[in-house]
Design a protein around this motif. Structure first.
Motif, PDB file in Angstrom:
ATOM      1  N   ASP A   4       0.823  -1.209   0.000  1.00 44.14           N
ATOM      2  CA  ASP A   4       0.000   0.000   0.000  1.00 44.14           C
ATOM      3  C   ASP A   4       0.859   1.263   0.000  1.00 44.14           C
ATOM      4  O   ASP A   4       0.419   2.317  -0.460  1.00 44.14           O
ATOM      5  CB  ASP A   4      -0.909   0.012   1.244  1.00 44.14           C
ATOM      6  CG  ASP A   4      -1.864  -1.162   1.273  1.00 44.14           C
ATOM      7  OD1 ASP A   4      -2.533  -1.404   0.252  1.00 44.14           O
ATOM      8  OD2 ASP A   4      -1.920  -1.855   2.316  1.00 44.14           O
ATOM      9  N   HIS A   5       2.068   1.136   0.526  1.00 39.49           N
ATOM     10  CA  HIS A   5       2.949   2.296   0.631  1.00 39.49           C
ATOM     11  C   HIS A   5       4.392   1.824   0.507  1.00 39.49           C
ATOM     12  O   HIS A   5       4.754   0.780   1.058  1.00 39.49           O
ATOM     13  CB  HIS A   5       2.743   2.990   1.982  1.00 39.49           C
ATOM     14  CG  HIS A   5       3.251   4.396   2.034  1.00 39.49           C
ATOM     15  ND1 HIS A   5       2.649   5.431   1.361  1.00 39.49           N
ATOM     16  CD2 HIS A   5       4.308   4.941   2.688  1.00 39.49           C
ATOM     17  CE1 HIS A   5       3.321   6.555   1.585  1.00 39.49           C
ATOM     18  NE2 HIS A   5       4.336   6.282   2.389  1.00 39.49           N
ATOM     19  N   VAL A   6       5.205   2.581  -0.224  1.00 40.90           N
ATOM     20  CA  VAL A   6       6.609   2.222  -0.415  1.00 40.90           C
ATOM     21  C   VAL A   6       7.472   3.346   0.154  1.00 40.90           C
ATOM     22  O   VAL A   6       7.235   4.526  -0.127  1.00 40.90           O
ATOM     23  CB  VAL A   6       6.957   2.008  -1.899  1.00 40.90           C
ATOM     24  CG1 VAL A   6       8.407   1.556  -2.046  1.00 40.90           C
ATOM     25  CG2 VAL A   6       6.015   0.978  -2.524  1.00 40.90           C
ATOM     26  N   VAL A   7       8.461   2.960   0.949  1.00 37.52           N
ATOM     27  CA  VAL A   7       9.315   3.921   1.633  1.00 37.52           C
ATOM     28  C   VAL A   7      10.772   3.668   1.256  1.00 37.52           C
ATOM     29  O   VAL A   7      11.224   2.524   1.231  1.00 37.52           O
ATOM     30  CB  VAL A   7       9.156   3.807   3.163  1.00 37.52           C
ATOM     31  CG1 VAL A   7      10.121   4.751   3.877  1.00 37.52           C
ATOM     32  CG2 VAL A   7       7.725   4.117   3.564  1.00 37.52           C
ATOM     33  N   GLY A   8      11.490   4.740   0.962  1.00 36.96           N
ATOM     34  CA  GLY A   8      12.927   4.670   0.736  1.00 36.96           C
ATOM     35  C   GLY A   8      13.652   5.410   1.841  1.00 36.96           C
ATOM     36  O   GLY A   8      13.330   6.569   2.130  1.00 36.96           O
ATOM     37  N   THR A   9      14.584   4.733   2.496  1.00 34.96           N
ATOM     38  CA  THR A   9      15.378   5.390   3.537  1.00 34.96           C
ATOM     39  C   THR A   9      16.842   5.384   3.105  1.00 34.96           C
ATOM     40  O   THR A   9      17.216   4.719   2.154  1.00 34.96           O
ATOM     41  CB  THR A   9      15.222   4.678   4.891  1.00 34.96           C
ATOM     42  OG1 THR A   9      15.586   3.298   4.743  1.00 34.96           O
ATOM     43  CG2 THR A   9      13.787   4.750   5.380  1.00 34.96           C
ATOM     44  N   SER A  10      17.660   6.122   3.795  1.00 33.56           N
ATOM     45  CA  SER A  10      19.100   6.243   3.576  1.00 33.56           C
ATOM     46  C   SER A  10      19.441   7.528   2.852  1.00 33.56           C
ATOM     47  O   SER A  10      18.608   8.156   2.193  1.00 33.56           O
ATOM     48  CB  SER A  10      19.688   5.059   2.792  1.00 33.56           C
ATOM     49  OG  SER A  10      19.349   5.146   1.418  1.00 33.56           O
ATOM     50  N   LYS A  11      20.716   7.910   2.994  1.00 35.34           N
ATOM     51  CA  LYS A  11      21.228   9.136   2.380  1.00 35.34           C
ATOM     52  C   LYS A  11      21.124   9.069   0.855  1.00 35.34           C
ATOM     53  O   LYS A  11      20.847  10.076   0.197  1.00 35.34           O
ATOM     54  CB  LYS A  11      22.683   9.337   2.802  1.00 35.34           C
ATOM     55  CG  LYS A  11      23.289  10.683   2.404  1.00 35.34           C
ATOM     56  CD  LYS A  11      22.651  11.833   3.155  1.00 35.34           C
ATOM     57  CE  LYS A  11      23.369  13.154   2.912  1.00 35.34           C
ATOM     58  NZ  LYS A  11      24.695  13.219   3.552  1.00 35.34           N
ATOM     59  N   THR A  12      21.329   7.887   0.287  1.00 34.24           N
ATOM     60  CA  THR A  12      21.256   7.754  -1.171  1.00 34.24           C
ATOM     61  C   THR A  12      19.886   8.140  -1.693  1.00 34.24           C
ATOM     62  O   THR A  12      19.767   8.927  -2.643  1.00 34.24           O
ATOM     63  CB  THR A  12      21.591   6.310  -1.593  1.00 34.24           C
ATOM     64  OG1 THR A  12      22.958   6.034  -1.279  1.00 34.24           O
ATOM     65  CG2 THR A  12      21.380   6.127  -3.089  1.00 34.24           C
TER      66      THR A  12
END
Length: 310
Positions: free
Chosen positions: A204-212
């Motif tokens: 339902d939801h996509v999350v991107g984490t990290s400095k990149t």
């Protein structure tokens, strides 16, 4: 109470001090960061050289002094893929323990993915539904999926931006054939894991984490970090596909001139973009949201969960 979390990552050693108690949002109080890029210091045998070990020991010592100065009651110290994958990891951990007193806990790749997923779930809440997490570090790519706080599936792949740059992109700017070869390698490696997640259905939801991911979103037009944590930031696959060939044609110095791109990360931004593009394509993600909380916050949250009720 004031807690410190010392993250010995593939790119940086980062101390984060927070004021926190069980049931409350941890409030950042102090941050200390030093760029070591350990993922790029591995020799041909996969060991961290003595110069790198010496720099690591000195940096951890400085971070612990800062934690003491800032009143941290406890410091949770952990290491991720650069130390985990080093062939001389035991030697590195012993040197750190004997010379600084820090007992570094080496997280497995799956632990990284699960703790980062916990942080994303707490930030976005239950209303986010089924959550797909993507995190690109210096040494590895973490993927996790689930509807609860503990993901149904979590994997860690050796596709970190620093690791790939050192192994596959020696030129500046990189050779076209090297970029194509790395693109094939990244997609083949991620493709082996897609089926493990597909059986749970679309997220339902996509999350991107990290400095990149934050830097890629910034060059694609997202708000600056200075605008605060609560500003929504997104990265679309369409924008990323437009930027990958541009990044491939640039030198590291030219990439460092892009908005939000730091000089110490400019060299590895192309490799990170290739991983991000491949993951979004193979998981059929058109747009993801940038999550401000990641592994360090996940470690803190798990520690707070284990405190007795006040």
């Amino acid at each position: 109470m004031r807690l410190g979390v010392l993250d010995v990552g593939s790119n940086t050693v980062h101390l984060l001090a927070v004021d926190a108690h069980r049931g409350a949002r941890p409030l950042p109080a102090y941050s200390y960061k030093a760029a070591l890029r350990l993922a790029e210091l591995l020799d041909e045998g996969g060991a961290i050289g003595e110069e790198g070990v010496e720099r690591l020991v000195n940096t951890i010592g400085e971070a612990l002094e800062a934690a003491e100065d800032k009143g941290c009651e406890d410091v949770m110290a952990f290491a991720t893929s650069a130390v985990r994958d080093a062939t001389n990891a035991d030697h590195v951990l012993t040197r750190v323990r004997e010379e600084t007193g820090a007992d570094l806990q080496v997280l497995s790749g799956e632990d990284e993915a699960r703790l980062t997923f916990l942080a994303a779930r707490r930030w976005f809440g239950w209303s986010a539904g089924k959550l797909l997490l993507l995190d690109i570090g210096g040494g590895s790519l973490e993927i996790a999926y689930g509807i609860d706080e503990d993901p149904d599936a979590a994997v860690s792949l050796p596709l970190g931006a620093g690791r790939l740059t050192a192994a596959h992109l020696p030129g500046d700017p990189p050779d076209v054939q090297d970029v194509r070869a790395l693109r094939r390698h990244v997609r083949a490696r991620i493709g082996r894991s897609v089926g493990e997640f597909a059986r749970f259905g679309p997220p339902d939801h996509v999350v991107g984490t990290s400095k990149t991911f934050r830097q890629l979103a910034r060059i694609a037009g997202a708000a600056r970090s200075a605008d605060g944590l609560y500003v929504q930031r997104e990265l679309s696959r369409t924008s990323l596909e437009e930027w990958v060939p541009k990044l491939a044609s640039m030198t590291a110095e030219q990439r460092a001139g892009l908005p939000g791109v730091s000089a110490d990360r400019a060299t590895q931004l192309l490799a990170g973009a290739l991983v991000a593009e491949a993951a979004m394509d193979l998981f059929d993600v058109s747009t993801l949201e940038i999550g401000p909380w990641a592994l360090r916050e996940g470690v803190i949250l798990r520690r707070l969960d284990r405190l007795p009720p006040s």
